[in-house]
Motif scaffolding. Structure first.
Motif, PDB file in Angstrom:
ATOM      1  N   VAL A 114      43.611  24.435 -81.474  1.00  0.00           N
ATOM      2  CA  VAL A 114      42.473  25.067 -82.138  1.00  0.00           C
ATOM      3  C   VAL A 114      41.823  24.033 -83.050  1.00  0.00           C
ATOM      4  O   VAL A 114      42.495  23.446 -83.900  1.00  0.00           O
ATOM      5  N   VAL A 115      40.528  23.806 -82.856  1.00  0.00           N
ATOM      6  CA  VAL A 115      39.776  22.877 -83.697  1.00  0.00           C
ATOM      7  C   VAL A 115      38.681  23.657 -84.412  1.00  0.00           C
ATOM      8  O   VAL A 115      37.845  24.302 -83.762  1.00  0.00           O
ATOM      9  N   ILE A 116      38.705  23.603 -85.742  1.00  0.00           N
ATOM     10  CA  ILE A 116      37.694  24.293 -86.547  1.00  0.00           C
ATOM     11  C   ILE A 116      37.030  23.250 -87.447  1.00  0.00           C
ATOM     12  O   ILE A 116      37.717  22.566 -88.215  1.00  0.00           O
ATOM     13  N   PRO A 117      35.700  23.098 -87.370  1.00  0.00           N
ATOM     14  CA  PRO A 117      35.009  22.098 -88.190  1.00  0.00           C
ATOM     15  C   PRO A 117      34.905  22.536 -89.647  1.00  0.00           C
ATOM     16  O   PRO A 117      35.376  23.616 -90.018  1.00  0.00           O
ATOM     17  N   GLU A 118      34.286  21.694 -90.463  1.00  0.00           N
ATOM     18  CA  GLU A 118      34.083  22.050 -91.858  1.00  0.00           C
ATOM     19  C   GLU A 118      33.326  23.377 -91.960  1.00  0.00           C
ATOM     20  O   GLU A 118      32.446  23.671 -91.159  1.00  0.00           O
ATOM     21  N   LEU A 119      33.701  24.171 -92.969  1.00  0.00           N
ATOM     22  CA  LEU A 119      33.150  25.514 -93.109  1.00  0.00           C
ATOM     23  C   LEU A 119      32.533  25.712 -94.487  1.00  0.00           C
ATOM     24  O   LEU A 119      32.956  25.091 -95.469  1.00  0.00           O
TER      25      LEU A 119
ATOM     26  N   ALA B 226      35.825  28.566 -84.027  1.00  0.00           N
ATOM     27  CA  ALA B 226      37.144  28.096 -83.593  1.00  0.00           C
ATOM     28  C   ALA B 226      37.081  27.746 -82.107  1.00  0.00           C
ATOM     29  O   ALA B 226      36.862  28.622 -81.261  1.00  0.00           O
ATOM     30  N   GLU B 227      37.248  26.465 -81.794  1.00  0.00           N
ATOM     31  CA  GLU B 227      37.263  26.015 -80.400  1.00  0.00           C
ATOM     32  C   GLU B 227      38.705  25.941 -79.914  1.00  0.00           C
ATOM     33  O   GLU B 227      39.559  25.344 -80.566  1.00  0.00           O
ATOM     34  N   HIS B 228      38.981  26.544 -78.766  1.00  0.00           N
ATOM     35  CA  HIS B 228      40.342  26.614 -78.223  1.00  0.00           C
ATOM     36  C   HIS B 228      40.437  25.762 -76.956  1.00  0.00           C
ATOM     37  O   HIS B 228      39.563  25.821 -76.084  1.00  0.00           O
ATOM     38  N   TYR B 229      41.529  25.008 -76.849  1.00  0.00           N
ATOM     39  CA  TYR B 229      41.758  24.151 -75.688  1.00  0.00           C
ATOM     40  C   TYR B 229      43.224  24.264 -75.258  1.00  0.00           C
ATOM     41  O   TYR B 229      44.125  24.340 -76.102  1.00  0.00           O
ATOM     42  N   ALA B 230      43.471  24.264 -73.954  1.00  0.00           N
ATOM     43  CA  ALA B 230      44.828  24.174 -73.409  1.00  0.00           C
ATOM     44  C   ALA B 230      45.070  22.710 -73.034  1.00  0.00           C
ATOM     45  O   ALA B 230      44.317  22.146 -72.233  1.00  0.00           O
ATOM     46  N   VAL B 231      46.093  22.101 -73.634  1.00  0.00           N
ATOM     47  CA  VAL B 231      46.278  20.652 -73.484  1.00  0.00           C
ATOM     48  C   VAL B 231      47.739  20.312 -73.188  1.00  0.00           C
ATOM     49  O   VAL B 231      48.649  21.087 -73.486  1.00  0.00           O
ATOM     50  N   LYS B 232      47.929  19.121 -72.612  1.00  0.00           N
ATOM     51  CA  LYS B 232      49.275  18.577 -72.420  1.00  0.00           C
ATOM     52  C   LYS B 232      49.538  17.387 -73.332  1.00  0.00           C
ATOM     53  O   LYS B 232      50.658  17.207 -73.808  1.00  0.00           O
TER      54      LYS B 232
END
Length: 292
Positions: free
Chosen positions: A217-222, A245-251
């Motif tokens: 989960v990547v959330i920028p400055e708010l 909130a940007e969500h990514y599935a990663v290895k």
């Protein structure tokens, strides 16, 4: 004869769980089980105790504590044939909850006695393992303030989060994964193996312990109002409603924060100072045997 070795943190949670070897012997008949128990007396002590226990070749090693204690015990067991069990007597108990291990000790003991096992994925951040989650950003500061409060309650966590939200200053970060590169000033950079972070809260409700992937989960400055909105969604278990909130599935993920020399991270709810400004996060599929 089933040999079970318990590693007990006597001050986990409220410190009122009263787990002892004599208590355990009442629940594990001596004609079927060999029971041994050790007690931690400081942070990292569970690592030493687990390493000694492994040499005695038990069938199960049971971590009795919260996510921090579980991390110390399980980190020694990755890739071994010894099975991890959990008696969740900590505060958040995120990993135990994801594994459907109840907080009631007698019911958790029944899971140990049933002996059903599974293999779960393990996350790795540089040289450290994590089993529930890790974070770079405000959650590391939250955990630092939470630890300093000396009070392991949900109310203390919320106070720490509010305090951190006013104090935290994001630094530019480069995040690389799957051939992509994101440049962002992350208010939060959270990577999870499990679907719960403790206290029934979640930033990654779709995460799985056995899919070979990590949820990032990547959330920028708010703005101030956005921070309050985010907190409301997290407490309300509805993070999917927060559009920033940007969500990514990663290895595998590589993170670099050029303005930093050292990076504070939280790993399974404990603060860690990583002595570099470069972080590598990866997944080790099905590399830990657990009782479920």
């Amino acid at each position: 004869m089933i040999y079970i070795h318990f590693i007990i943190n006597p001050i986990s949670g409220s410190g009122k769980h009263n787990l002892s070897q004599s208590y355990l012997l009442k629940h594990f008949p001596s004609d079927k089980y060999l029971i041994e128990a050790d007690y931690t007396n400081s942070k990292k002590h569970a690592i030493e105790l687990t390493e000694k226990a492994i040499k005695q070749k038990p069938d199960y090693i049971i971590a009795c504590g919260g996510d921090g204690t579980i991390n110390e015990v399980a980190s020694c067991m990755v890739g071994t044939d010894i099975v991890l069990g959990i008696l969740p007597v900590g505060s958040g108990n995120g990993l135990a909850s994801n594994l459907n291990i109840p907080r009631k000790i007698k019911r958790a003991i029944d899971i140990i006695k049933n002996g059903k096992t599974d293999c779960i994925d393990v996350g790795k951040i540089n040289e450290h393992y994590f089993f529930s989650n890790t974070g770079v950003g405000i959650d590391a500061l939250i955990i630092q303030k939470y630890e300093n409060s000396g009070n392991r309650k949900l109310s203390s966590y919320i106070k720490a989060a509010l305090s951190a939200s006013f104090q935290y200053e994001a630094a530019p970060a480069s995040i690389s994964f799957d051939g992509k590169e994101i440049n962002v000033n992350p208010f939060m950079l959270f990577i999870s193996n499990s679907n719960e972070m403790g206290y029934k809260m979640s930033l990654t409700p779709k995460a799985s312990l056995s899919d070979g992937l990590l949820d990032m989960v990547v959330i920028p400055e708010l703005s101030f109002l956005e921070k309050m909105l985010l907190g409301t969604y997290v407490l309300g278990r509805s993070i999917e409603k927060f559009k920033k909130a940007e969500h990514y599935a990663v290895k595998n993920v590589k993170i670099k924060i050029p303005e930093k020399i050292f990076i504070n991270t939280q790993i399974d709810g404990e603060i860690h100072a990583i002595k570099t400004n470069k972080i590598n996060v990866s997944i080790l599929p099905k590399s830990l045997k657990v009782l479920v």
